[in-house]
Design an enzyme around this catalytic site. Structure first.
Site, PDB file in Angstrom:
ATOM      1  N   LYS A  69       0.805  -1.235   0.000  1.00 36.98           N
ATOM      2  CA  LYS A  69       0.000   0.000   0.000  1.00 36.98           C
ATOM      3  C   LYS A  69       0.837   1.284   0.000  1.00 36.98           C
ATOM      4  O   LYS A  69       0.383   2.307  -0.493  1.00 36.98           O
ATOM      5  CB  LYS A  69      -0.945   0.013   1.209  1.00 36.98           C
ATOM      6  N   ASP A 106      -9.832   2.823   2.798  1.00 32.97           N
ATOM      7  CA  ASP A 106      -9.858   2.131   4.094  1.00 32.97           C
ATOM      8  C   ASP A 106     -10.534   2.974   5.181  1.00 32.97           C
ATOM      9  O   ASP A 106     -11.320   2.460   5.983  1.00 32.97           O
ATOM     10  CB  ASP A 106      -8.439   1.786   4.559  1.00 32.97           C
ATOM     11  N   ALA A 135      -1.854   0.483   8.852  1.00 34.94           N
ATOM     12  CA  ALA A 135      -3.311   0.375   9.026  1.00 34.94           C
ATOM     13  C   ALA A 135      -3.815   1.503   9.915  1.00 34.94           C
ATOM     14  O   ALA A 135      -4.887   2.078   9.676  1.00 34.94           O
ATOM     15  CB  ALA A 135      -3.654  -0.979   9.639  1.00 34.94           C
ATOM     16  N   TYR A 221      -9.959  -9.568  10.708  1.00 36.92           N
ATOM     17  CA  TYR A 221     -11.187 -10.366  10.718  1.00 36.92           C
ATOM     18  C   TYR A 221     -10.838 -11.839  10.643  1.00 36.92           C
ATOM     19  O   TYR A 221      -9.823 -12.228  10.069  1.00 36.92           O
ATOM     20  CB  TYR A 221     -12.114  -9.977   9.547  1.00 36.92           C
ATOM     21  N   GLY A 243     -13.463  -6.830  11.782  1.00 35.69           N
ATOM     22  CA  GLY A 243     -13.413  -5.881  10.666  1.00 35.69           C
ATOM     23  C   GLY A 243     -14.047  -6.315   9.356  1.00 35.69           C
ATOM     24  O   GLY A 243     -13.728  -5.762   8.309  1.00 35.69           O
TER      25      GLY A 243
END
Ligand code: ATR
Length: 283
Positions: A69, A106, A135, A221, A243
């Site tokens: 990312k 996000d 994140a 998740y 999530g």
């Protein structure tokens, strides 16, 4: 889908566990869009070449996931303000003039899940964010835009949290702290943005930070919960949420950028959470 379907993909390393192909296939079906969505396992060394090849061969858009990312930013000169603030791109869009636009969905994914799916209000609330990696930085600005009373960033390596505070302090009330120094007063929200859940490790958090009104949210998740959500329940949290909603909402925002249509996320989230069919010995 036929041979003229527009091509999309998710680029990651590894990528085989990605649920994005499933999610986008459901979105496409639901909105009657003729598109394909593949997985592309690409090493950091191959990233620039493979992304270039994908678009030169007619690809229309990409999702970018771990660990690319931040590195993907060198592939495009054009970024949305929210991608620039996040310092990371998770969506590439081929624009009509042939240029590539980098965006980050996000933050909006997390906010949509919290405020719309879970009906949470963040204004004048105290938020504790765990983690100071990629994140975490992607969601700081959108969280501060909701005008919480304060956002506290706690990280194992507190210097990383300090650097985020320096960078984002003009956007709202922001502070950093080491895990052991978190004030033991219940927060309204505790958001886990560390990658510890992925390794099955629990963070060294003090007791007293979860109250009966606290919503604990793990950006990771897993079908059966994470160590963090199990810990949150043990501490008596009002809710311990995984999530999945963020995953589907960030995908919906990417889909909207590419296709100009907002898919309905609810049935997709339900399908992802559905237990697998039970196998039976009889036909
Ligand atoms: P990402 O892009 O997924 O955020 P990252 O930039 O490597 O990945 O950041 C990982 C985050 O998870 C960091 O906040 C890291 O803490 P440090 O900065 O102290 O390394 C945190 N993290 C990962 N595993 C952890 C663990 N077992 N205990 C505590 N924090 C952990």
């Amino acid at each position: 889908m036929n041979s003229t379907a527009d091509r999309y993909a998710v680029v990651g390393y590894p990528v085989k566990h990605s649920r994005s192909p499933f999610i986008h296939a459901m979105f496409a079906k639901q909105t009657d869009q003729n598109l394909s969505y593949q997985m592309m396992e690409v090493t950091p060394q191959q990233l620039e070449t493979e992304v270039k090849k994908f678009f030169e061969s007619g690809g229309k858009g990409l999702n970018i996931t771990v660990p690319h990312k931040q590195a993907i930013r060198s592939c495009t000169r054009f970024q949305t303000p929210r991608a620039e603030l996040a310092g990371a791109i998770n969506t590439l869009v081929l624009m009509q003039d042939g240029t590539l636009l980098g965006d980050n969905t996000d933050g909006v994914g997390l906010l949509t899940d919290l405020t719309q799916n879970l009906n949470a209000q963040l204004r004048d609330k105290r938020i504790l964010m765990l983690g100071a990696g990629g994140a975490a930085r992607g969601v700081i600005a959108p969280l501060l835009q909701q005008a919480p009373t304060e956002l506290v960033i706690a990280n194992r390596n507190v210097e990383r949290a300090d650097r985020l505070v320096e960078e984002f302090m003009t956007l709202g009330s922001l502070s950093s702290v080491a895990f052991e120094a978190i004030e033991p007063v219940p927060f309204d929200f505790i958001i886990n943005a560390t990658s510890a859940s992925l390794q099955g490790e629990m963070l060294a958090l003090p007791t007293g930070i979860v109250g009966e009104h606290t919503l604990c949210y793990d950006m990771a998740y897993a079908k059966d919960g994470t160590v963090f959500t199990r810990w949150a329940k043990q501490q008596g949290a009002a809710e311990a949420v995984l999530g999945w909603g963020m995953l589907v909402e960030q995908a919906a925002e990417s889909f909207f950028l590419w296709r100009g249509i907002r898919p309905d996320t609810k049935p997709v989230l339900e399908a992802l959470l559905k237990p697998p069919p039970r196998t039976s010995a009889t036909p």
